[in-house]
Design a protein around this motif. Structure first.
Motif, mmCIF file in Angstrom:
data_model
loop_
_atom_site.group_PDB
_atom_site.id
_atom_site.type_symbol
_atom_site.label_atom_id
_atom_site.label_comp_id
_atom_site.label_asym_id
_atom_site.label_seq_id
_atom_site.Cartn_x
_atom_site.Cartn_y
_atom_site.Cartn_z
ATOM 1 N N UNK A 1 -99.533 20.174 52.538
ATOM 2 C CA UNK A 1 -100.108 20.328 53.873
ATOM 3 C C UNK A 1 -98.956 20.447 54.866
ATOM 4 N N UNK A 2 -99.016 21.492 55.711
ATOM 5 C CA UNK A 2 -97.913 21.770 56.628
ATOM 6 C C UNK A 2 -98.216 21.394 58.072
ATOM 7 N N UNK A 3 -99.446 21.497 58.463
ATOM 8 C CA UNK A 3 -99.832 21.252 59.850
ATOM 9 C C UNK A 3 -101.160 21.922 60.128
ATOM 10 N N UNK A 4 -101.441 22.153 61.412
ATOM 11 C CA UNK A 4 -102.699 22.767 61.797
ATOM 12 C C UNK A 4 -102.456 24.049 62.584
ATOM 13 N N UNK A 5 -103.463 24.889 62.568
ATOM 14 C CA UNK A 5 -103.380 26.185 63.228
ATOM 15 C C UNK A 5 -103.404 26.059 64.747
ATOM 16 N N UNK A 6 -104.255 25.194 65.262
ATOM 17 C CA UNK A 6 -104.349 25.034 66.712
ATOM 18 C C UNK A 6 -104.951 26.256 67.377
ATOM 19 N N UNK B 1 -98.850 30.958 51.990
ATOM 20 C CA UNK B 1 -99.424 30.157 53.063
ATOM 21 C C UNK B 1 -100.929 30.367 53.043
ATOM 22 N N UNK B 2 -101.679 29.314 53.304
ATOM 23 C CA UNK B 2 -103.131 29.442 53.290
ATOM 24 C C UNK B 2 -103.744 28.516 54.331
ATOM 25 N N UNK B 3 -104.994 28.816 54.653
ATOM 26 C CA UNK B 3 -105.756 28.015 55.598
ATOM 27 C C UNK B 3 -106.915 27.404 54.822
ATOM 28 N N UNK B 4 -107.042 26.078 54.889
ATOM 29 C CA UNK B 4 -108.118 25.395 54.179
ATOM 30 C C UNK B 4 -109.463 25.803 54.774
ATOM 31 N N UNK B 5 -110.373 26.184 53.926
ATOM 32 C CA UNK B 5 -111.697 26.621 54.353
ATOM 33 C C UNK B 5 -112.405 25.528 55.159
ATOM 34 N N UNK B 6 -112.955 25.915 56.295
ATOM 35 C CA UNK B 6 -113.713 24.974 57.122
ATOM 36 C C UNK B 6 -112.863 24.088 58.013
ATOM 37 N N UNK B 7 -111.537 24.238 57.948
ATOM 38 C CA UNK B 7 -110.641 23.437 58.782
ATOM 39 C C UNK B 7 -109.582 24.360 59.368
ATOM 40 N N UNK C 1 -106.347 23.444 58.828
ATOM 41 C CA UNK C 1 -105.162 22.920 58.138
ATOM 42 C C UNK C 1 -104.458 24.016 57.345
ATOM 43 N N UNK C 2 -103.140 24.101 57.543
ATOM 44 C CA UNK C 2 -102.303 25.103 56.891
ATOM 45 C C UNK C 2 -101.624 24.464 55.675
ATOM 46 N N UNK C 3 -101.637 25.185 54.560
ATOM 47 C CA UNK C 3 -101.023 24.708 53.324
ATOM 48 C C UNK C 3 -100.045 25.744 52.788
ATOM 49 N N UNK C 4 -99.049 25.255 52.088
ATOM 50 C CA UNK C 4 -98.178 26.095 51.281
ATOM 51 C C UNK C 4 -98.602 25.870 49.831
ATOM 52 N N UNK C 5 -98.772 26.947 49.081
ATOM 53 C CA UNK C 5 -99.251 26.861 47.702
ATOM 54 C C UNK C 5 -98.333 27.637 46.765
#
Length: 146
Positions: free
Chosen positions: A55-60, A84-90, A92-96
């Motif tokens: 988890x890296x942070x949030x999109x804002x 880089x991805x965005x968690x569905x429904x949130x 939250x930014x992730x690195x995968x």
């Protein structure tokens, strides 16, 4: 678990000075650098792959940030092979990343994991408004097993 996944965690335990790293009953192993970065590893038996996410942070509310993230994903220009991805429904930014442990050497797997940590830390720094240069990245030994 596979022999490759168990050997990877054994070697990672040595490299990171975290004895006893192991997958739980759900084939998950989590690491934390408190206040900085959390990493989750999950062993997927078919096709024999280790999934790694941070988890890296949030999109804002900044529309430019989404453009920056998508541009970084293009041909992995800003992710060094990770996604880089965005968690569905949130927001939250992730690195995968996916590591095919049966296809690469143990040393290469550790190198890829270390690179993943460095990339994640750089993105956390960017998203928090700090400039994090590779030579200032903290070593993997700052993590704790959770």
């Amino acid at each position: 678990m596979s022999k490759a996944s168990e050997q990877f965690l054994k070697n990672l335990s040595v490299v990171m000075s975290l004895p006893g790293l192991a997958f739980n009953e759900d084939r998950v192993c989590c690491l934390s650098d408190p206040g900085a970065l959390d990493i989750q590893m999950e062993w997927i038996p078919e096709p024999g792959r280790l999934m790694v996410i941070a988890a890296l942070g949030t999109l804002g509310d900044d529309p430019k940030l989404l453009r920056t993230l998508l541009s970084a994903n293009f041909l992995f220009a800003g992710t060094r092979g990770e996604s880089l991805s965005l968690e569905s429904g949130t927001d939250r930014i992730f690195l995968c990343a996916a590591l095919d442990l049966d296809e690469i050497s143990e040393q290469h797997a550790i190198e890829l994991f270390t690179r993943f940590i460095d990339t994640a830390r750089q993105w956390v720094g960017f998203l928090s408004g700090q400039s994090v240069l590779p030579e200032h990245a903290m070593p993997p030994s700052s993590f704790i097993r959770v």
